[in-house]
Design a protein around this motif. Structure first.
Motif, PDB file in Angstrom:
ATOM      1  N   LEU A 246       0.926  -1.207   0.218  1.00  0.00           N
ATOM      2  CA  LEU A 246      -0.300   0.260   0.261  1.00  0.00           C
ATOM      3  C   LEU A 246       0.897   1.270   0.068  1.00  0.00           C
ATOM      4  O   LEU A 246       0.482   2.149  -1.222  1.00  0.00           O
ATOM      5  CB  LEU A 246      -0.602  -0.538   1.219  1.00  0.00           C
ATOM      6  N   LYS A 247       1.583   1.344   0.785  1.00  0.00           N
ATOM      7  CA  LYS A 247       2.868   2.297   0.524  1.00  0.00           C
ATOM      8  C   LYS A 247       3.825   2.721  -0.241  1.00  0.00           C
ATOM      9  O   LYS A 247       3.789   3.474  -0.717  1.00  0.00           O
ATOM     10  CB  LYS A 247       4.185   2.403   2.011  1.00  0.00           C
ATOM     11  N   GLU A 248       3.694   1.724  -1.507  1.00  0.00           N
ATOM     12  CA  GLU A 248       4.325   1.638  -2.636  1.00  0.00           C
ATOM     13  C   GLU A 248       3.236   3.287  -3.967  1.00  0.00           C
ATOM     14  O   GLU A 248       3.906   4.055  -4.488  1.00  0.00           O
ATOM     15  CB  GLU A 248       4.048   0.242  -4.144  1.00  0.00           C
ATOM     16  N   GLY A 249       2.143   2.918  -2.983  1.00  0.00           N
ATOM     17  CA  GLY A 249       0.833   3.818  -3.825  1.00  0.00           C
ATOM     18  C   GLY A 249       0.962   3.815  -5.328  1.00  0.00           C
ATOM     19  O   GLY A 249       0.916   4.152  -6.327  1.00  0.00           O
ATOM     20  N   ALA A 250       0.678   2.449  -5.771  1.00  0.00           N
ATOM     21  CA  ALA A 250       0.363   1.624  -7.477  1.00  0.00           C
ATOM     22  C   ALA A 250      -0.322   2.118  -7.737  1.00  0.00           C
ATOM     23  O   ALA A 250      -1.862   2.157  -7.040  1.00  0.00           O
ATOM     24  CB  ALA A 250       1.127   0.301  -7.586  1.00  0.00           C
ATOM     25  N   ASP A 251      -0.756   1.855  -9.070  1.00  0.00           N
ATOM     26  CA  ASP A 251      -1.875   2.161  -9.789  1.00  0.00           C
ATOM     27  C   ASP A 251      -2.656   0.841  -9.106  1.00  0.00           C
ATOM     28  O   ASP A 251      -3.941   1.128  -9.492  1.00  0.00           O
ATOM     29  CB  ASP A 251      -1.808   2.614 -11.398  1.00  0.00           C
ATOM     30  N   MET A 252      -2.320  -0.240  -9.569  1.00  0.00           N
ATOM     31  CA  MET A 252      -3.134  -0.734  -8.598  1.00  0.00           C
ATOM     32  C   MET A 252      -1.681  -2.027  -8.218  1.00  0.00           C
ATOM     33  O   MET A 252      -0.607  -2.221  -8.102  1.00  0.00           O
ATOM     34  CB  MET A 252      -3.168  -2.049 -10.200  1.00  0.00           C
ATOM     35  N   GLY A 253      -2.490  -2.752  -7.494  1.00  0.00           N
ATOM     36  CA  GLY A 253      -1.354  -3.569  -6.530  1.00  0.00           C
ATOM     37  C   GLY A 253      -2.493  -4.717  -6.367  1.00  0.00           C
ATOM     38  O   GLY A 253      -3.999  -5.552  -6.544  1.00  0.00           O
ATOM     39  N   ILE A 254      -1.694  -6.261  -5.884  1.00  0.00           N
ATOM     40  CA  ILE A 254      -2.224  -7.522  -5.574  1.00  0.00           C
ATOM     41  C   ILE A 254      -1.144  -8.309  -4.444  1.00  0.00           C
ATOM     42  O   ILE A 254      -0.077  -7.442  -4.945  1.00  0.00           O
ATOM     43  CB  ILE A 254      -2.169  -7.977  -7.204  1.00  0.00           C
ATOM     44  N   PHE A 255      -2.175  -9.030  -4.128  1.00  0.00           N
ATOM     45  CA  PHE A 255      -1.876  -9.341  -2.870  1.00  0.00           C
ATOM     46  C   PHE A 255      -2.054 -11.024  -2.855  1.00  0.00           C
ATOM     47  O   PHE A 255      -3.129 -11.087  -2.807  1.00  0.00           O
ATOM     48  CB  PHE A 255      -2.048  -8.910  -1.129  1.00  0.00           C
ATOM     49  N   VAL A 256      -1.446 -11.458  -2.647  1.00  0.00           N
ATOM     50  CA  VAL A 256      -1.802 -13.748  -2.179  1.00  0.00           C
ATOM     51  C   VAL A 256      -0.666 -13.676  -1.113  1.00  0.00           C
ATOM     52  O   VAL A 256      -0.253 -13.451  -0.513  1.00  0.00           O
ATOM     53  CB  VAL A 256      -1.596 -13.834  -3.138  1.00  0.00           C
ATOM     54  N   ASN A 257      -1.916 -13.887  -0.168  1.00  0.00           N
ATOM     55  CA  ASN A 257      -1.663 -15.120   1.670  1.00  0.00           C
ATOM     56  C   ASN A 257      -2.130 -16.270   0.814  1.00  0.00           C
ATOM     57  O   ASN A 257      -3.079 -16.635   1.831  1.00  0.00           O
ATOM     58  CB  ASN A 257      -2.767 -14.362   2.361  1.00  0.00           C
ATOM     59  N   PRO A 258      -1.151 -16.899   0.598  1.00  0.00           N
ATOM     60  CA  PRO A 258      -1.033 -18.648   0.363  1.00  0.00           C
ATOM     61  C   PRO A 258      -1.736 -19.688   1.214  1.00  0.00           C
ATOM     62  O   PRO A 258      -2.433 -20.172   1.511  1.00  0.00           O
ATOM     63  CB  PRO A 258       0.046 -19.125  -0.191  1.00  0.00           C
ATOM     64  N   GLU A 259      -0.607 -19.258   2.731  1.00  0.00           N
ATOM     65  CA  GLU A 259      -1.288 -19.610   4.329  1.00  0.00           C
ATOM     66  C   GLU A 259      -2.415 -19.274   4.302  1.00  0.00           C
ATOM     67  O   GLU A 259      -3.330 -20.337   4.938  1.00  0.00           O
ATOM     68  CB  GLU A 259      -0.283 -19.035   5.167  1.00  0.00           C
ATOM     69  N   ALA A 260      -3.158 -18.550   3.651  1.00  0.00           N
ATOM     70  CA  ALA A 260      -5.031 -17.906   4.448  1.00  0.00           C
ATOM     71  C   ALA A 260      -5.295 -19.041   4.221  1.00  0.00           C
ATOM     72  O   ALA A 260      -6.292 -19.326   4.529  1.00  0.00           O
ATOM     73  CB  ALA A 260      -4.691 -16.661   4.609  1.00  0.00           C
ATOM     74  N   ILE A 261      -5.582 -19.257   2.062  1.00  0.00           N
ATOM     75  CA  ILE A 261      -5.674 -20.446   1.326  1.00  0.00           C
ATOM     76  C   ILE A 261      -5.888 -21.592   2.101  1.00  0.00           C
ATOM     77  O   ILE A 261      -6.525 -22.688   1.943  1.00  0.00           O
ATOM     78  CB  ILE A 261      -4.779 -20.256  -0.143  1.00  0.00           C
ATOM     79  N   TYR A 262      -4.371 -21.676   2.410  1.00  0.00           N
ATOM     80  CA  TYR A 262      -4.156 -23.018   2.800  1.00  0.00           C
ATOM     81  C   TYR A 262      -5.221 -23.947   4.179  1.00  0.00           C
ATOM     82  O   TYR A 262      -5.351 -24.815   4.690  1.00  0.00           O
ATOM     83  CB  TYR A 262      -2.315 -24.017   2.354  1.00  0.00           C
ATOM     84  N   ASN A 263      -4.883 -23.052   5.402  1.00  0.00           N
ATOM     85  CA  ASN A 263      -5.568 -22.728   6.122  1.00  0.00           C
ATOM     86  C   ASN A 263      -6.676 -22.777   6.587  1.00  0.00           C
ATOM     87  O   ASN A 263      -7.616 -22.582   7.929  1.00  0.00           O
ATOM     88  CB  ASN A 263      -4.608 -22.231   7.458  1.00  0.00           C
ATOM     89  N   SER A 264      -7.664 -22.248   5.140  1.00  0.00           N
ATOM     90  CA  SER A 264      -9.061 -22.397   5.102  1.00  0.00           C
ATOM     91  C   SER A 264      -9.997 -23.213   5.126  1.00  0.00           C
ATOM     92  O   SER A 264     -10.765 -23.419   5.706  1.00  0.00           O
ATOM     93  CB  SER A 264      -9.347 -21.890   3.728  1.00  0.00           C
ATOM     94  N   GLY A 265      -9.109 -24.502   5.185  1.00  0.00           N
ATOM     95  CA  GLY A 265      -9.872 -25.819   4.785  1.00  0.00           C
ATOM     96  C   GLY A 265      -9.855 -26.395   3.111  1.00  0.00           C
ATOM     97  O   GLY A 265     -11.008 -27.092   3.198  1.00  0.00           O
ATOM     98  N   GLN A 266     -10.169 -24.826   2.875  1.00  0.00           N
ATOM     99  CA  GLN A 266     -10.644 -25.218   0.962  1.00  0.00           C
ATOM    100  C   GLN A 266      -9.105 -25.725   0.618  1.00  0.00           C
ATOM    101  O   GLN A 266      -9.938 -26.943  -0.471  1.00  0.00           O
ATOM    102  CB  GLN A 266     -10.420 -23.861   0.108  1.00  0.00           C
ATOM    103  N   LEU A 267      -8.056 -26.620   0.476  1.00  0.00           N
ATOM    104  CA  LEU A 267      -7.499 -27.574   0.318  1.00  0.00           C
ATOM    105  C   LEU A 267      -6.786 -28.443   0.763  1.00  0.00           C
ATOM    106  O   LEU A 267      -5.714 -28.778   1.989  1.00  0.00           O
ATOM    107  CB  LEU A 267      -6.201 -26.480  -0.530  1.00  0.00           C
ATOM    108  N   THR A 268      -7.774 -29.330   1.349  1.00  0.00           N
ATOM    109  CA  THR A 268      -7.591 -30.405   2.526  1.00  0.00           C
ATOM    110  C   THR A 268      -6.511 -31.655   2.211  1.00  0.00           C
ATOM    111  O   THR A 268      -5.741 -32.216   3.010  1.00  0.00           O
ATOM    112  CB  THR A 268      -8.465 -30.949   3.110  1.00  0.00           C
ATOM    113  N   MET A 269      -6.671 -31.501   1.088  1.00  0.00           N
ATOM    114  CA  MET A 269      -5.368 -32.669   0.863  1.00  0.00           C
ATOM    115  C   MET A 269      -3.559 -32.344   0.630  1.00  0.00           C
ATOM    116  O   MET A 269      -2.938 -32.839   0.463  1.00  0.00           O
ATOM    117  CB  MET A 269      -5.272 -33.295  -0.990  1.00  0.00           C
ATOM    118  N   ILE A 270      -3.156 -31.246   1.002  1.00  0.00           N
ATOM    119  CA  ILE A 270      -2.165 -30.515   1.432  1.00  0.00           C
ATOM    120  C   ILE A 270      -1.403 -31.488   2.428  1.00  0.00           C
ATOM    121  O   ILE A 270      -2.394 -31.200   3.288  1.00  0.00           O
ATOM    122  CB  ILE A 270      -2.549 -28.575   0.836  1.00  0.00           C
ATOM    123  N   PRO A 271      -0.736 -31.632   2.124  1.00  0.00           N
ATOM    124  CA  PRO A 271       0.451 -31.610   3.734  1.00  0.00           C
ATOM    125  C   PRO A 271       0.657 -30.747   4.464  1.00  0.00           C
ATOM    126  O   PRO A 271       0.749 -29.889   4.453  1.00  0.00           O
ATOM    127  CB  PRO A 271       1.314 -32.271   3.210  1.00  0.00           C
TER     128      PRO A 271
END
Length: 601
Positions: A246-271
């Protein structure tokens, strides 16, 4: 709510076209939860300034993108939206929050924006929604979109749109034919449905259905309440990578938190060990429209365990000699990659899956994972040149020709340890396919060799080529590639380096079989695009990636150039649509009755 969503999106895009006055930067991000898996940020104010300062007006926007009738209608809708109370000079955030098991239906998409006038926004919704039903909570109001199962909630300063998302629905975007996943054209058949579920649904009393709907509304109202009252440590802003983005002040920004996705229960097959390995890992990307180019800067943040593995075996630089000896000055593009394959082994071992991998490999080939990883060094390059589109005669229908792209190319992969490589080549998996002649391996089947690309396989290098002449020139090492100025120095020292000449590719698009409208659009594309580069380099516990698309016009902002191209393309397509409709109307027009004269006897 579909219409309302479209209008909010229109607000975000149109704000980037029309509004340019200064305002304070809103802090909508404080309503984005820490467990958001994906967040997209649109900086409408900054995009606005880049467009308006180059003469882009709202009148020009609508008149170019729409026909006269639809333009005035859309302009009216814009004026209403402009007066809706939404702050069209703020950031707009779209967040995907994956939580709970898929069967619990707790995942959702949220859109976050700012309000300048909550009363005007309420009046706007009341006018737009026929079934408008206002509800009030402690410090916010909301309406429930029954048909879309979505919630619009707002305070005096912030508006949230929350729509439940079933992650399994994302499967429909899988390419057709993907094993185990339905493609975009697949539709569930009646036979695939669960008869018991159908019978149960049919037999459910209306009162119970209403109760279930009430429960759904309460669930999402509670979620909105939660988002409006997030503590600082509960927000995505508490995560350093997101805060830095956010501090970069870019025209557009994308943020991905893999841990939040893995821990959500959506990907139960991941060790579980793999999830532990990914702790502290994040991905961010900022996109900026600059003069003559679009620049995307990405950062991969590695967690403690992943950083330790990368430090041990991940740092490697591309071998420029593999690139530089390519014998051509007409290079279309290349991709060079350097990765110590031992890093892959370390990742697999850290998850505890190495035993299963070794068992599988041993049963199929008599090899171990270490045999494969030691056999190759992890230096590879693909180079293409002399791209063109030529007419080729069909082997099945003599005299019939069709356009086919063609290019010269080389793919080369460095061999690692000689002993491991020989073990792989002599394994049951490959010994029937290849045979050794002198210091080289060749295909054992002559028919297969006749249809295979030119190749050279030794205990030092595996090299494939589009033809034998190019292959021998490359292997001879006397060639010298000619790249555009600055490309070689840019990729030097990187772990990934790439380049593509968009100008050469687009200029070879054949126009002779295109309709006039398509010719116009292709010609404009040819006048727009130049080339693109890709570079990735390690930086401590991070990997930084830069992707740049260069346009031919270096003096004008790239966003303005894309906008002008889009508006011109829209005009062309509108004209094509009108022409097609005129032809259709003439074909189906009611014939005029004619009087046939009686023959004279």
């Amino acid at each position: 709510m579909k219409r309302t969503i479209s209008k909010v999106l229109l607000a975000a895009v149109s704000a980037a076209v029309f509004l340019s006055s200064c305002s304070k930067t809103p802090d909508e991000s404080k309503h984005i939860p820490k467990n958001a898996g994906i967040v997209v940020d649109l900086n409408a104010k900054q995009l606005t300034q880049k467009l308006v300062t180059n003469g882009i007006t709202m009148d020009k926007f609508f008149s170019a993108m729409q026909s006269e009738d639809s333009s005035s209608k859309t302009m009216k809708e814009w004026k209403e939206l402009e007066n809706s109370g939404l702050d069209l000079k703020s950031h707009f955030f779209v967040s995907f929050v994956f939580q709970g098991q898929p069967s619990e239906h707790k995942s959702y998409l949220s859109m976050t924006g700012s309000l300048q006038d909550a009363a005007k926004f309420e009046a706007y919704l009341k006018k737009e929604k026929k079934d408008f039903s206002l509800k009030t909570e402690k410090d916010f109001k909301y309406i429930w979109e029954e048909d879309k199962h979505a919630l619009v909630a707002w305070t005096n300063s912030t508006v949230l749109y929350i729509s439940p998302v079933d992650p399994s629905d994302l499967n429909k975007y899988a390419p057709a034919g993907t094993p185990g996943l339905p493609g975009t054209d697949d539709e569930p058949s009646i036979e695939d449905a669960n008869p018991a579920a159908i019978d149960s649904a049919a037999a459910t009393p209306v009162a119970l259905l209403a109760t279930a709907d009430d429960a759904e509304v309460k669930t999402w109202v509670a979620e909105a309440d939660h988002l409006f009252h997030l503590k600082k440590e509960e927000t995505a802003g508490a995560l350093e990578p997101f805060a830095k983005l956010l501090k970069e002040g870019a025209d557009m920004g994308i943020f991905v938190n893999p841990e939040a996705i893995y821990n959500s229960g959506q990907l139960t097959m991941i060790p579980a060990n793999f999830k532990k390995l990914m702790e502290g890992s994040f991905y961010t990307a900022s996109i900026n429209f600059e003069k003559g180019k679009v620049v995307a800067n990405g950062i991969q943040y590695m967690g403690k365990e992943m950083a330790a593995i990368f430090k041990k075996s991940g740092k490697k630089e591309i071998d420029l000699d593999m690139l530089k000896k390519y014998p051509s000055s007409d290079v279309t593009g290349f991709l060079s990659y350097a990765l110590d394959f031992q890093m892959i082994g370390e990742i697999i071992k850290s998850t505890g899956m190495d035993g299963l991998v070794n068992m599988f490999l041993s049963s199929k080939s008599g090899l171990t994972m270490d045999d494969l990883l030691n056999a190759f060094e992890g230096q590879l390059v693909y180079i293409a040149s002399d791209f063109s589109v030529v007419k080729k005669e069909s082997p099945y229908f003599p005299g019939e020709f069709k356009d086919e792209p063609t290019a010269k190319w080389i793919f080369s992969l460095k061999v690692g340890k000689k002993e491991a490589f020989e073990k792989v080549m002599n394994s049951p998996m490959l010994k029937e396919v290849f045979q050794k002649e002198g210091d080289r391996y060749v295909l054992a089947n002559p028919a297969l060799a006749a249809n295979a690309p030119a190749m050279s396989i030794t205990d030092k290098m595996i090299t494939l080529g589009s033809d034998s002449v190019l292959l021998q020139q490359y292997l001879g090492g006397k060639g010298a590639i000619k790249l555009p100025e600055g490309v070689e120095s840019k990729v030097k020292g990187s772990m990934i380096g790439g380049y593509i000449d968009l100008e050469k590719i687009t200029k070879n698009i054949p126009l002779d079989k295109q309709e006039e409208e398509e010719k116009t659009i292709i010609t404009k594309v040819q006048a727009l695009l130049k080339d693109a580069t890709l570079v990735s380099k390690p930086d401590g516990d991070k990997i930084r990636t830069e992707a740049v698309m260069n346009l031919k016009n270096k003096d004008e902002n790239s966003l303005v150039q894309f906008f002008n191209f889009a508006t011109e393309a829209a005009k062309v397509m509108e004209a094509k649509k009108a022409r097609s409709k005129a032809i259709e109307d003439s074909l189906f027009a009611t014939p005029v009755d004619t009087v046939v004269a009686e023959p004279v006897h």
